[in-house]
Design a protein around this motif. Structure first.
Motif, short mmCIF file in Angstrom:
data_model
loop_
_atom_site.label_atom_id
_atom_site.label_comp_id
_atom_site.label_asym_id
_atom_site.label_seq_id
_atom_site.Cartn_x
_atom_site.Cartn_y
_atom_site.Cartn_z
N TYR A 70 -41.71 -16.50 -30.68
CA TYR A 70 -40.62 -16.55 -29.70
C TYR A 70 -40.50 -15.22 -28.97
O TYR A 70 -40.34 -15.19 -27.75
CB TYR A 70 -39.31 -16.90 -30.39
CG TYR A 70 -38.08 -16.60 -29.57
CD1 TYR A 70 -37.69 -17.44 -28.52
CD2 TYR A 70 -37.30 -15.47 -29.83
CE1 TYR A 70 -36.58 -17.16 -27.75
CE2 TYR A 70 -36.17 -15.19 -29.07
CZ TYR A 70 -35.82 -16.03 -28.03
OH TYR A 70 -34.71 -15.75 -27.27
N ARG A 71 -40.58 -14.13 -29.71
CA ARG A 71 -40.43 -12.80 -29.11
C ARG A 71 -41.59 -12.46 -28.18
O ARG A 71 -41.41 -11.72 -27.20
CB ARG A 71 -40.34 -11.75 -30.21
CG ARG A 71 -39.12 -11.87 -31.10
CD ARG A 71 -37.84 -11.52 -30.37
NE ARG A 71 -37.81 -10.14 -29.95
CZ ARG A 71 -36.81 -9.57 -29.26
NH1 ARG A 71 -35.77 -10.32 -28.92
NH2 ARG A 71 -36.85 -8.31 -28.92
N THR A 97 -43.60 -14.67 -26.43
CA THR A 97 -43.92 -15.59 -25.35
C THR A 97 -43.48 -15.03 -24.00
O THR A 97 -42.40 -14.43 -23.87
CB THR A 97 -43.26 -16.97 -25.58
OG1 THR A 97 -43.68 -17.85 -24.55
CG2 THR A 97 -41.74 -16.87 -25.59
N ASP A 98 -44.34 -15.19 -23.00
CA ASP A 98 -44.03 -14.73 -21.65
C ASP A 98 -43.55 -15.88 -20.76
O ASP A 98 -43.16 -15.66 -19.62
CB ASP A 98 -45.28 -14.10 -21.01
CG ASP A 98 -45.72 -12.84 -21.74
OD1 ASP A 98 -44.83 -12.09 -22.19
OD2 ASP A 98 -46.94 -12.61 -21.85
N LYS A 123 -41.02 -18.28 -19.47
CA LYS A 123 -39.56 -18.32 -19.45
C LYS A 123 -39.04 -19.68 -19.88
O LYS A 123 -38.08 -19.77 -20.66
CB LYS A 123 -39.05 -17.99 -18.05
CG LYS A 123 -37.53 -17.95 -17.96
CD LYS A 123 -37.07 -17.59 -16.56
CE LYS A 123 -35.54 -17.58 -16.49
NZ LYS A 123 -35.06 -17.23 -15.13
N GLU A 164 -40.48 -21.87 -21.81
CA GLU A 164 -40.70 -22.05 -23.24
C GLU A 164 -39.67 -21.26 -24.05
O GLU A 164 -39.16 -21.74 -25.06
CB GLU A 164 -42.11 -21.58 -23.61
CG GLU A 164 -42.49 -21.81 -25.04
CD GLU A 164 -43.93 -21.41 -25.33
OE1 GLU A 164 -44.18 -20.75 -26.36
OE2 GLU A 164 -44.81 -21.77 -24.51
N ARG A 165 -39.35 -20.05 -23.58
CA ARG A 165 -38.35 -19.23 -24.28
C ARG A 165 -36.97 -19.90 -24.26
O ARG A 165 -36.27 -19.95 -25.28
CB ARG A 165 -38.28 -17.84 -23.65
CG ARG A 165 -37.27 -16.91 -24.32
CD ARG A 165 -37.24 -15.57 -23.62
NE ARG A 165 -38.43 -14.81 -23.91
CZ ARG A 165 -38.56 -14.00 -24.96
NH1 ARG A 165 -37.55 -13.87 -25.81
NH2 ARG A 165 -39.66 -13.32 -25.16
N GLU A 173 -34.75 -21.31 -27.38
CA GLU A 173 -33.40 -20.80 -27.61
C GLU A 173 -32.42 -21.92 -27.97
O GLU A 173 -31.37 -21.66 -28.57
CB GLU A 173 -32.91 -20.06 -26.37
CG GLU A 173 -33.51 -18.66 -26.23
CD GLU A 173 -33.06 -17.96 -24.96
OE1 GLU A 173 -32.29 -18.58 -24.17
OE2 GLU A 173 -33.47 -16.81 -24.75
#
Length: 330
Positions: free
Chosen positions: A154-155, A157-158, A160, A162-163, A167
Motif C-alpha cells: 500500500y505504501r 503503490t504509485d 492513485k 489503487e491507493r 484505503e
C-alpha cells in the motif's frame, strides 16, 4: 461453563459457514478467484475448530486432560490445516492487492511456513511448553507477515486509484493488525505463563477451554467475515437490481481480481450514466487515456471527450482525477 464454550464455538463456526456460503454464491455469479479463496479459507477454519470441538468432547467423555507439555493431538492434520489456512490468507491478500498470482510467489510463502510447522510440531518424545509455543507462533507470525506485506504494498503503490481503493479497507486493516498482535500476546500468556490453580476447579476448567482457543484469533476471523460481507454487498446489490441485464458482472474475465464492474454499475445507477458512459468510465478507471479509449471503443477521441464531459457533469466533478477519487470513495 462447558455449555457456554459450546455455544461460543457453534456461533463462530456458524459465522464461517455463512461467510463461506456467501463467498461461493458470489463466485458462482462472477467466477472471481478471491471469492473461491475466501470460501476455502473459512471452510478450513471451520474444520480446524471442529477438530478442537471433537477433542474436547472426547476428553469430557473419557475424563482425561491434555497439557502443553504433551504431544499435539492429530499433529499431521493440524499442520496441514494450519498451512492451508495461511496459504488462503496469503492468496487472498495477493488478489486483493491485484498482484499476479504465480506459483513461485505462493511457494515462497507456503514452503517456509510448512517446513517450520512440521519441524516444530509437538510430537511424542519431543514436546514441551516452548515447543508448543513456537509451533503456534509460526501460524501467528504467518498472519502478521501477510498484514505487513499488504501495508508495504500500500505504501509503495504509485497508482492513485489503487491507493484510494485500498484505503476503503483501512479500518479493517487497523483492526486486523491490533488483533494480530493480541493473538501473539494471548498465545504467549496461555502457553508460557498461565498456570492452573489446584484449589480452584472452576479456574482450571476455564483455563482448559481457553487453552484450546485463541479468542483474539476468533475475533480476527469474525472481522474478516464482516469485511468480506461489505465487499460482497456491492456485487449482491448489482444482481438484485439487475437480475438479467447485468451480464457484464457475471461474464467479466474469469480471472477477475476486484469488484470494479459491480462498482461501476452501482456508481452509474446513482449518477444516471448511460451504457456507453459506463464503458468510458470503466476504461478511465483502468488507466486508459482518451486516444486508447477511442481505440478500444472504436469511436473518435472527440466523442470520448464528449462522453467524459457528460460523466463529469452527472458525477459533480471537474476533472479525471476528481472522477477517479469520487468513484473509489463512494
Amino acid at each position: 461453563m462447558s455449555f457456554a464454550f459450546y455455544v461460543y464455538t457453534i456461533l463462530i463456526m456458524g459465522v464461517g459457514f455463512v461467510t463461506a456460503s456467501t463467498a461461493l454464491v458470489v463466485w458462482l455469479m462472477t467466477r472471481r478467484r478471491d471469492c473461491l479463496v475466501a470460501a476455502s479459507g473459512f471452510l478450513l477454519y471451520i474444520f480446524d475448530m471442529s477438530v478442537i470441538f471433537f477433542d474436547e468432547y472426547n476428553r469430557l467423555k473419557y475424563d482425561y486432560t491434555v497439557t502443553f507439555d504433551e504431544p499435539l493431538q492429530h499433529p499431521l492434520l493440524r499442520c496441514v490445516l494450519g498451512i492451508a489456512i495461511l496459504a488462503c490468507i496469503w492468496l487472498w491478500v495477493t488478489l486483493r492487492l491485484r498482484d499476479k498470482v504465480a506459483l513461485g510467489r505462493v511457494a515462497a510463502f507456503v514452503v517456509p511456513v510448512a517446513v517450520l510447522q512440521f519441524a516444530l510440531v509437538p510430537r511424542m518424545g519431543f514436546a514441551s511448553h516452548v515447543q508448543q509455543y513456537f509451533f503456534w507462533l509460526t501460524r501467528d507470525l504467518g498472519t502478521i507477515f501477510c498484514l505487513a506485506y499488504a501495508y508495504i504494498r500500500y505504501r509503495k503503490t504509485d497508482n492513485k486509484a489503487e491507493r484510494i481503493d485500498l484505503e476503503r479497507s483501512k479500518t479493517f486493516f487497523r483492526l486486523a493488525c491490533m488483533l494480530g498482535v493480541m493473538v501473539v500476546i494471548e498465545d504467549t500468556y496461555m502457553i508460557l505463563f498461565c498456570t492452573s490453580d489446584a484449589d480452584n476447579v472452576m479456574v482450571n476448567v476455564f483455563l482448559w477451554y481457553m487453552g484450546e482457543r485463541n479468542i483474539s484469533e476468533n475475533l480476527l476471523y469474525v472481522a474478516a467475515a464482516v469485511q468480506l460481507f461489505k465487499q460482497f454487498s456491492h456485487i449482491l446489490l448489482v444482481f438484485s437490481r439487475h437480475p438479467r441485464a447485468d451480464e457484464d458482472v457475471a461474464t467479466e474475465r474469469r480471472d477477475a481480481q476486484d469488484d470494479l464492474v459491480s462498482r461501476v454499475v452501482i456508481f452509474s445507477d446513482r449518477h444516471g450514466l448511460s451504457k456507453r458512459e459506463q464503458e468510458v468510465l470503466t476504461l478511465v478507471l483502468r488507466g486508459l487515456d482518451v486516444q486508447n479509449i477511442a481505440n478500444e471503443l472504436v469511436i473518435s477521441p472527440g466523442t470520448v471527450k464528449a462522453h467524459l464531459h457528460r460523466i463529469y457533469v452527472k458525477s459533480g466533478v471537474k476533472a479525471r482525477d476528481d472522477l477517479i477519487e469520487a468513484f473509489w470513495r463512494s
